[in-house]
Design a protein around this motif. Structure first.
Motif, PDB file in Angstrom:
ATOM      1  N   MET A  57       0.850  -1.188   0.000  1.00 38.09           N
ATOM      2  CA  MET A  57       0.000   0.000   0.000  1.00 38.09           C
ATOM      3  C   MET A  57       0.888   1.241   0.000  1.00 38.09           C
ATOM      4  O   MET A  57       1.974   1.244   0.554  1.00 38.09           O
ATOM      5  CB  MET A  57      -0.901   0.019   1.242  1.00 38.09           C
ATOM      6  CG  MET A  57      -1.922  -1.091   1.233  1.00 38.09           C
ATOM      7  SD  MET A  57      -2.907  -1.200   2.735  1.00 38.09           S
ATOM      8  CE  MET A  57      -3.326   0.442   3.096  1.00 38.09           C
ATOM      9  N   VAL A  58       0.393   2.287  -0.601  1.00 36.65           N
ATOM     10  CA  VAL A  58       1.119   3.545  -0.631  1.00 36.65           C
ATOM     11  C   VAL A  58       0.529   4.442   0.462  1.00 36.65           C
ATOM     12  O   VAL A  58      -0.679   4.674   0.489  1.00 36.65           O
ATOM     13  CB  VAL A  58       0.991   4.236  -2.006  1.00 36.65           C
ATOM     14  CG1 VAL A  58       1.660   5.586  -1.998  1.00 36.65           C
ATOM     15  CG2 VAL A  58       1.556   3.349  -3.080  1.00 36.65           C
ATOM     16  N   ALA A  59       1.364   4.875   1.338  1.00 31.31           N
ATOM     17  CA  ALA A  59       0.919   5.784   2.394  1.00 31.31           C
ATOM     18  C   ALA A  59       1.322   7.201   1.999  1.00 31.31           C
ATOM     19  O   ALA A  59       2.507   7.523   1.929  1.00 31.31           O
ATOM     20  CB  ALA A  59       1.544   5.389   3.724  1.00 31.31           C
ATOM     21  N   ILE A  60       0.335   8.013   1.720  1.00 26.57           N
ATOM     22  CA  ILE A  60       0.594   9.398   1.327  1.00 26.57           C
ATOM     23  C   ILE A  60       0.124  10.287   2.476  1.00 26.57           C
ATOM     24  O   ILE A  60      -1.053  10.323   2.808  1.00 26.57           O
ATOM     25  CB  ILE A  60      -0.137   9.753   0.020  1.00 26.57           C
ATOM     26  CG1 ILE A  60       0.358   8.849  -1.092  1.00 26.57           C
ATOM     27  CG2 ILE A  60       0.066  11.218  -0.317  1.00 26.57           C
ATOM     28  CD1 ILE A  60      -0.354   9.033  -2.401  1.00 26.57           C
ATOM     29  N   LYS A  61       1.059  11.008   3.045  1.00 24.14           N
ATOM     30  CA  LYS A  61       0.736  11.854   4.193  1.00 24.14           C
ATOM     31  C   LYS A  61       0.453  13.293   3.766  1.00 24.14           C
ATOM     32  O   LYS A  61      -0.296  14.004   4.409  1.00 24.14           O
ATOM     33  CB  LYS A  61       1.879  11.815   5.210  1.00 24.14           C
ATOM     34  CG  LYS A  61       2.064  10.442   5.797  1.00 24.14           C
ATOM     35  CD  LYS A  61       3.194  10.405   6.776  1.00 24.14           C
ATOM     36  CE  LYS A  61       3.352   8.986   7.290  1.00 24.14           C
ATOM     37  NZ  LYS A  61       4.518   8.801   8.124  1.00 24.14           N
ATOM     38  N   ASP A  62       1.047  13.697   2.672  1.00 30.27           N
ATOM     39  CA  ASP A  62       0.876  15.065   2.204  1.00 30.27           C
ATOM     40  C   ASP A  62      -0.290  15.109   1.211  1.00 30.27           C
ATOM     41  O   ASP A  62      -0.278  14.408   0.201  1.00 30.27           O
ATOM     42  CB  ASP A  62       2.172  15.528   1.534  1.00 30.27           C
ATOM     43  CG  ASP A  62       2.108  16.990   1.116  1.00 30.27           C
ATOM     44  OD1 ASP A  62       1.208  17.695   1.614  1.00 30.27           O
ATOM     45  OD2 ASP A  62       2.958  17.400   0.307  1.00 30.27           O
ATOM     46  N   GLU A  65       0.638  15.573  -2.504  1.00 33.78           N
ATOM     47  CA  GLU A  65       1.101  14.385  -3.237  1.00 33.78           C
ATOM     48  C   GLU A  65      -0.083  13.608  -3.795  1.00 33.78           C
ATOM     49  O   GLU A  65      -0.029  13.120  -4.934  1.00 33.78           O
ATOM     50  CB  GLU A  65       1.925  13.486  -2.321  1.00 33.78           C
ATOM     51  CG  GLU A  65       3.282  14.025  -1.959  1.00 33.78           C
ATOM     52  CD  GLU A  65       4.042  13.053  -1.070  1.00 33.78           C
ATOM     53  OE1 GLU A  65       3.864  11.828  -1.240  1.00 33.78           O
ATOM     54  OE2 GLU A  65       4.805  13.523  -0.205  1.00 33.78           O
ATOM     55  N   LEU A  66      -1.140  13.490  -3.017  1.00 33.24           N
ATOM     56  CA  LEU A  66      -2.335  12.782  -3.483  1.00 33.24           C
ATOM     57  C   LEU A  66      -2.959  13.504  -4.668  1.00 33.24           C
ATOM     58  O   LEU A  66      -3.322  12.884  -5.672  1.00 33.24           O
ATOM     59  CB  LEU A  66      -3.344  12.648  -2.335  1.00 33.24           C
ATOM     60  CG  LEU A  66      -4.614  11.894  -2.656  1.00 33.24           C
ATOM     61  CD1 LEU A  66      -4.295  10.451  -3.033  1.00 33.24           C
ATOM     62  CD2 LEU A  66      -5.574  11.941  -1.480  1.00 33.24           C
ATOM     63  N   GLN A  67      -3.073  14.823  -4.567  1.00 30.69           N
ATOM     64  CA  GLN A  67      -3.630  15.594  -5.681  1.00 30.69           C
ATOM     65  C   GLN A  67      -2.771  15.439  -6.926  1.00 30.69           C
ATOM     66  O   GLN A  67      -3.293  15.272  -8.036  1.00 30.69           O
ATOM     67  CB  GLN A  67      -3.725  17.076  -5.301  1.00 30.69           C
ATOM     68  CG  GLN A  67      -4.790  17.366  -4.270  1.00 30.69           C
ATOM     69  CD  GLN A  67      -4.760  18.822  -3.818  1.00 30.69           C
ATOM     70  OE1 GLN A  67      -3.853  19.573  -4.177  1.00 30.69           O
ATOM     71  NE2 GLN A  67      -5.750  19.197  -3.026  1.00 30.69           N
ATOM     72  N   GLN A  68      -1.457  15.471  -6.764  1.00 27.53           N
ATOM     73  CA  GLN A  68      -0.560  15.328  -7.904  1.00 27.53           C
ATOM     74  C   GLN A  68      -0.691  13.942  -8.540  1.00 27.53           C
ATOM     75  O   GLN A  68      -0.679  13.805  -9.760  1.00 27.53           O
ATOM     76  CB  GLN A  68       0.892  15.584  -7.467  1.00 27.53           C
ATOM     77  CG  GLN A  68       1.875  15.632  -8.612  1.00 27.53           C
ATOM     78  CD  GLN A  68       1.577  16.765  -9.580  1.00 27.53           C
ATOM     79  OE1 GLN A  68       1.151  17.854  -9.190  1.00 27.53           O
ATOM     80  NE2 GLN A  68       1.792  16.513 -10.857  1.00 27.53           N
ATOM     81  N   MET A  69      -0.823  12.936  -7.691  1.00 20.64           N
ATOM     82  CA  MET A  69      -0.985  11.573  -8.213  1.00 20.64           C
ATOM     83  C   MET A  69      -2.270  11.470  -9.044  1.00 20.64           C
ATOM     84  O   MET A  69      -2.269  10.899 -10.133  1.00 20.64           O
ATOM     85  CB  MET A  69      -1.024  10.569  -7.061  1.00 20.64           C
ATOM     86  CG  MET A  69      -1.075   9.130  -7.532  1.00 20.64           C
ATOM     87  SD  MET A  69      -1.064   7.946  -6.200  1.00 20.64           S
ATOM     88  CE  MET A  69      -2.721   8.117  -5.579  1.00 20.64           C
TER      89      MET A  69
END
Length: 147
Positions: A57-62, A65-69
Motif C-alpha cells: 500500500m502507498v501511504a501518502i501523508k501530504d 502528493e495525493l492531488q498530484q498523483m
C-alpha cells in the motif's frame, strides 16, 4: 458335521483377511519409512508454505502528493496500451503466414474425374441433391400441435 463346516469357514475367512492385511502392510511400509526419514513419530510436523503476502500500500501523508498523483492519472487511458505498432504486428503476421505456407504440403489443383464405374453413386448423389433443393429444411408438416 455342521461344527466342522463352521470351523472351516472361519479358517477360510481368517486366511482371506490375512492376505488382505499383507497387502495393507506392503502399502504402509513406504509411509513408515518416510515418517522415520523425517525424524520419527515424535518429530514436529512439516511446516506448510507461508501464506501469500498482502499487496503493498502507498501511504501518502501530504495531501498535495495525493492531488498530484490524481492529476497524473487523469489523462491516462483506462485500458492497456498496445505494445507493438500496427506495422510491426502486420510484419509479424506476414512472417507467420509465410511459415504456414512453407509447412503446408503441396495441394493438387487438378480435379479428379469420377470413374465410369461410379455412375450409379453419382446419379444417387445428384438425385439426393435435387431432393434437398426441392425440400428445404423445415418445410415439412407444420400443422402439428395445433391444440
Amino acid at each position: 458335521e455342521v461344527e466342522r463346516e463352521m470351523i472351516l469357514a472361519m479358517a477360510t475367512k481368517a486366511a482371506c483377511d490375512a492376505a488382505d492385511h499383507i497387502q495393507m502392510i506392503k502399502d504402509e511400509i513406504p509411509m513408515l519409512e518416510m515418517m522415520m526419514a523425517r525424524g520419527g513419530p515424535d518429530a514436529p510436523p512439516v511446516k506448510a508454505e507461508a501464506p501469500p503476502k498482502k499487496p503493498w500500500m502507498v501511504a501518502i501523508k501530504d495531501p498535495y502528493e495525493l492531488q498530484q498523483m490524481w492529476r497524473d492519472r487523469v489523462f491516462q487511458p483506462g485500458h492497456a496500451l498496445p505494445t507493438v505498432s500496427l506495422e510491426e504486428y502486420a510484419q509479424w503476421e506476414m512472417e507467420q503466414m509465410q511459415e504456414r505456407e512453407a509447412n503446408k504440403p503441396a495441394i493438387k489443383n487438378e480435379e479428379e474425374e469420377p470413374d465410369s464405374g461410379d455412375e450409379k453413386a453419382t446419379k444417387k448423389a445428384r438425385d439426393w441433391d435435387d431432393w434437398k433443393d426441392d425440400n428445404p429444411k423445415g418445410a415439412g408438416n407444420k400443422m402439428t400441435n395445433m391444440g
